[in-house]
Design a protein around this motif. Sequence first.
Motif, PDB file in Angstrom:
ATOM      1  N   THR A  86       0.830  -1.200   0.000  1.00 15.99           N
ATOM      2  CA  THR A  86       0.000   0.000   0.000  1.00 15.99           C
ATOM      3  C   THR A  86       0.868   1.255   0.000  1.00 15.99           C
ATOM      4  OG1 THR A  86      -1.674  -1.188   1.288  1.00 15.99           O
ATOM      5  CG2 THR A  86      -1.848   1.213   1.203  1.00 15.99           C
ATOM      6  N   PRO A  87       0.684   2.170  -0.954  1.00 16.73           N
ATOM      7  CA  PRO A  87       1.492   3.389  -0.987  1.00 16.73           C
ATOM      8  C   PRO A  87       1.299   4.224   0.274  1.00 16.73           C
ATOM      9  CG  PRO A  87       0.314   3.095  -3.064  1.00 16.73           C
ATOM     10  CD  PRO A  87      -0.242   2.088  -2.110  1.00 16.73           C
ATOM     11  N   GLY A  88       2.400   4.740   0.813  1.00 19.27           N
ATOM     12  CA  GLY A  88       2.331   5.627   1.967  1.00 19.27           C
ATOM     13  C   GLY A  88       2.290   4.937   3.306  1.00 19.27           C
ATOM     14  N   VAL A  89       2.321   3.598   3.324  1.00 19.89           N
ATOM     15  CA  VAL A  89       2.284   2.837   4.576  1.00 19.89           C
ATOM     16  C   VAL A  89       3.618   2.109   4.751  1.00 19.89           C
ATOM     17  CG1 VAL A  89       1.178   0.959   5.855  1.00 19.89           C
ATOM     18  CG2 VAL A  89      -0.210   2.553   4.519  1.00 19.89           C
ATOM     19  N   THR A  90       4.188   2.213   5.948  1.00 20.25           N
ATOM     20  CA  THR A  90       5.441   1.530   6.269  1.00 20.25           C
ATOM     21  C   THR A  90       5.168   0.408   7.255  1.00 20.25           C
ATOM     22  OG1 THR A  90       6.729   3.552   5.938  1.00 20.25           O
ATOM     23  CG2 THR A  90       7.762   1.809   7.216  1.00 20.25           C
ATOM     24  N   VAL A  91       5.680  -0.787   6.955  1.00 18.55           N
ATOM     25  CA  VAL A  91       5.528  -1.951   7.827  1.00 18.55           C
ATOM     26  C   VAL A  91       6.891  -2.246   8.456  1.00 18.55           C
ATOM     27  CG1 VAL A  91       4.946  -4.394   7.956  1.00 18.55           C
ATOM     28  CG2 VAL A  91       3.672  -2.879   6.419  1.00 18.55           C
ATOM     29  N   GLU A  92       6.944  -2.202   9.773  1.00 21.06           N
ATOM     30  CA  GLU A  92       8.185  -2.423  10.505  1.00 21.06           C
ATOM     31  C   GLU A  92       8.096  -3.741  11.259  1.00 21.06           C
ATOM     32  OE1 GLU A  92      10.986  -0.276  13.929  1.00 21.06           O
ATOM     33  OE2 GLU A  92       8.987   0.498  13.467  1.00 21.06           O
ATOM     34  N   ASN A  93       8.943  -4.683  10.868  1.00 16.52           N
ATOM     35  CA  ASN A  93       8.991  -5.983  11.529  1.00 16.52           C
ATOM     36  C   ASN A  93      10.073  -5.967  12.607  1.00 16.52           C
ATOM     37  OD1 ASN A  93       7.014  -7.217   9.826  1.00 16.52           O
ATOM     38  ND2 ASN A  93       8.555  -7.370   8.216  1.00 16.52           N
ATOM     39  N   VAL A  94       9.677  -6.287  13.835  1.00 17.24           N
ATOM     40  CA  VAL A  94      10.590  -6.286  14.966  1.00 17.24           C
ATOM     41  C   VAL A  94      10.675  -7.697  15.511  1.00 17.24           C
ATOM     42  CG1 VAL A  94      11.094  -5.272  17.219  1.00 17.24           C
ATOM     43  CG2 VAL A  94       9.935  -3.918  15.468  1.00 17.24           C
ATOM     44  N   GLU A  95      11.914  -8.173  15.801  1.00 18.27           N
ATOM     45  CA  GLU A  95      12.121  -9.532  16.274  1.00 18.27           C
ATOM     46  C   GLU A  95      11.490 -10.514  15.289  1.00 18.27           C
ATOM     47  OE1 GLU A  95      10.239  -8.529  19.839  1.00 18.27           O
ATOM     48  OE2 GLU A  95      12.011  -7.685  20.768  1.00 18.27           O
ATOM     49  N   THR A  96      10.687 -11.455  15.758  1.00 18.79           N
ATOM     50  CA  THR A  96      10.100 -12.423  14.823  1.00 18.79           C
ATOM     51  C   THR A  96       8.606 -12.222  14.612  1.00 18.79           C
ATOM     52  OG1 THR A  96       9.839 -13.968  16.671  1.00 18.79           O
ATOM     53  CG2 THR A  96      11.799 -14.234  15.280  1.00 18.79           C
ATOM     54  N   ASP A  97       7.895 -11.700  15.611  1.00 18.39           N
ATOM     55  CA  ASP A  97       6.430 -11.672  15.500  1.00 18.39           C
ATOM     56  C   ASP A  97       5.810 -10.352  15.929  1.00 18.39           C
ATOM     57  OD1 ASP A  97       5.652 -14.619  14.851  1.00 18.39           O
ATOM     58  OD2 ASP A  97       7.151 -14.758  16.441  1.00 18.39           O
ATOM     59  N   ARG A  98       6.616  -9.316  16.070  1.00 18.38           N
ATOM     60  CA  ARG A  98       6.065  -8.024  16.457  1.00 18.38           C
ATOM     61  C   ARG A  98       6.094  -7.117  15.230  1.00 18.38           C
ATOM     62  NH1 ARG A  98       6.634  -7.036  21.891  1.00 18.38           N
ATOM     63  NH2 ARG A  98       8.802  -7.704  21.813  1.00 18.38           N
ATOM     64  N   THR A  99       4.969  -6.477  14.941  1.00 16.82           N
ATOM     65  CA  THR A  99       4.852  -5.672  13.728  1.00 16.82           C
ATOM     66  C   THR A  99       4.194  -4.334  14.054  1.00 16.82           C
ATOM     67  OG1 THR A  99       4.516  -7.710  12.466  1.00 16.82           O
ATOM     68  CG2 THR A  99       4.078  -5.650  11.328  1.00 16.82           C
ATOM     69  N   TYR A 100       4.721  -3.265  13.457  1.00 16.55           N
ATOM     70  CA  TYR A 100       4.149  -1.934  13.618  1.00 16.55           C
ATOM     71  C   TYR A 100       3.922  -1.319  12.243  1.00 16.55           C
ATOM     72  CZ  TYR A 100       5.839  -2.504  18.396  1.00 16.55           C
ATOM     73  OH  TYR A 100       6.073  -2.995  19.659  1.00 16.55           O
ATOM     74  N   TYR A 101       2.845  -0.568  12.124  1.00 19.17           N
ATOM     75  CA  TYR A 101       2.505   0.107  10.877  1.00 19.17           C
ATOM     76  C   TYR A 101       2.511   1.614  11.115  1.00 19.17           C
ATOM     77  CZ  TYR A 101       0.530  -4.560  10.307  1.00 19.17           C
ATOM     78  OH  TYR A 101       0.345  -5.920  10.296  1.00 19.17           O
ATOM     79  N   THR A 102       3.083   2.355  10.183  1.00 22.44           N
ATOM     80  CA  THR A 102       3.111   3.809  10.290  1.00 22.44           C
ATOM     81  C   THR A 102       2.704   4.438   8.971  1.00 22.44           C
ATOM     82  OG1 THR A 102       5.460   3.895   9.671  1.00 22.44           O
ATOM     83  CG2 THR A 102       4.945   3.796  12.025  1.00 22.44           C
ATOM     84  N   ALA A 103       2.174   5.652   9.068  1.00 20.21           N
ATOM     85  CA  ALA A 103       1.829   6.461   7.898  1.00 20.21           C
ATOM     86  C   ALA A 103       1.902   7.924   8.301  1.00 20.21           C
ATOM     87  CB  ALA A 103       0.431   6.121   7.376  1.00 20.21           C
ATOM     88  N   ARG A 104       2.457   8.726   7.438  1.00 18.56           N
ATOM     89  CA  ARG A 104       2.585  10.159   7.702  1.00 18.56           C
ATOM     90  C   ARG A 104       3.316  10.454   9.009  1.00 18.56           C
ATOM     91  NH1 ARG A 104      -3.042  12.944   5.515  1.00 18.56           N
ATOM     92  NH2 ARG A 104      -2.796  12.272   3.348  1.00 18.56           N
ATOM     93  N   GLY A 105       4.230   9.567   9.394  1.00 20.21           N
ATOM     94  CA  GLY A 105       5.041   9.787  10.572  1.00 20.21           C
ATOM     95  C   GLY A 105       4.411   9.365  11.883  1.00 20.21           C
TER      96      GLY A 105
END
Length: 275
Positions: A86-105
């Motif tokens: 998806t344009p404008g969305v960042t997916v950050e994978n941490v360790e093995t099973d933790r995930t964070y999504y960001t958009a517009r900071g």
Amino acid sequence: MKSNGLMKKKALSAWIAAAVLAPLGSSAWSAETMEEVSVYGEQEETSTASRLSLSVYDTPQTVTTISQAQIQDFALQDINELLKYTPGVTVENVETDRTYYTARGFDIVNFQYDGIGVPFSSGLSHGHQDTAIFDQVEVVKGAAALTTGLANPSATVNFIRKRPTEEFKAGVDLVVGEEGRLRTQGDISGSISDNVRGRLVVAEDEADSYLDRYETDGSVYYGIVEADLTDSTTLTLGHSQNRSEADGSMSGALPLFYTNGSATDYDNSTSTAPD
């Protein structure tokens, strides 16, 4: 003198035009009618931003719709892969099973299921959510707070689940991948009677990993029934369950240096997690 100079310029321009157009033949001077081309399509509607069932074009916010065709064509089989697309969305994978999504900071903590808001204080950081049950996913950049009350300035993600179809349809997908991955998905839908329709979706996905002792096992089950009570009233009853389990899940990471300052040299498969 000025009149003669103007006449010379006009004569020179005419000569240049004739020299350029002469190789093209007389057709350069004639008008040709092109074949008529008609383009047909339907504007996608979205109610995620305003709850007003406006087209994406008429919605006064940036809206990205990931359709069912895109989910299938690009094998977007979990939410992490879909939001990376998806344009404008960042997916950050941490360790093995933790995930964070960001958009517009900002962290994305606003999520909807079929338009019903389900805010998560830390985002969807609980593993991998399967996309088998979703017909499409809508992402609204910025706050969708006009009518929903979800006012985080990052984005709102609306997961729209599949609905029963009148005509009978059924399909089975099988995926075999690296690290022993095996995924199966079944989808069956159709009319049960003249005014009752149903749909059932089941998916199982399991895989090993290059990390020692780490393996995942996930499944999703979804059933829905729609009944037309009157010409303008439809009763819908559905239930979905998503399970995401991981063995050998890591929390934290390995150090880069020993206490004496020398660099560590671990194998790629090294993990601090127990069985």
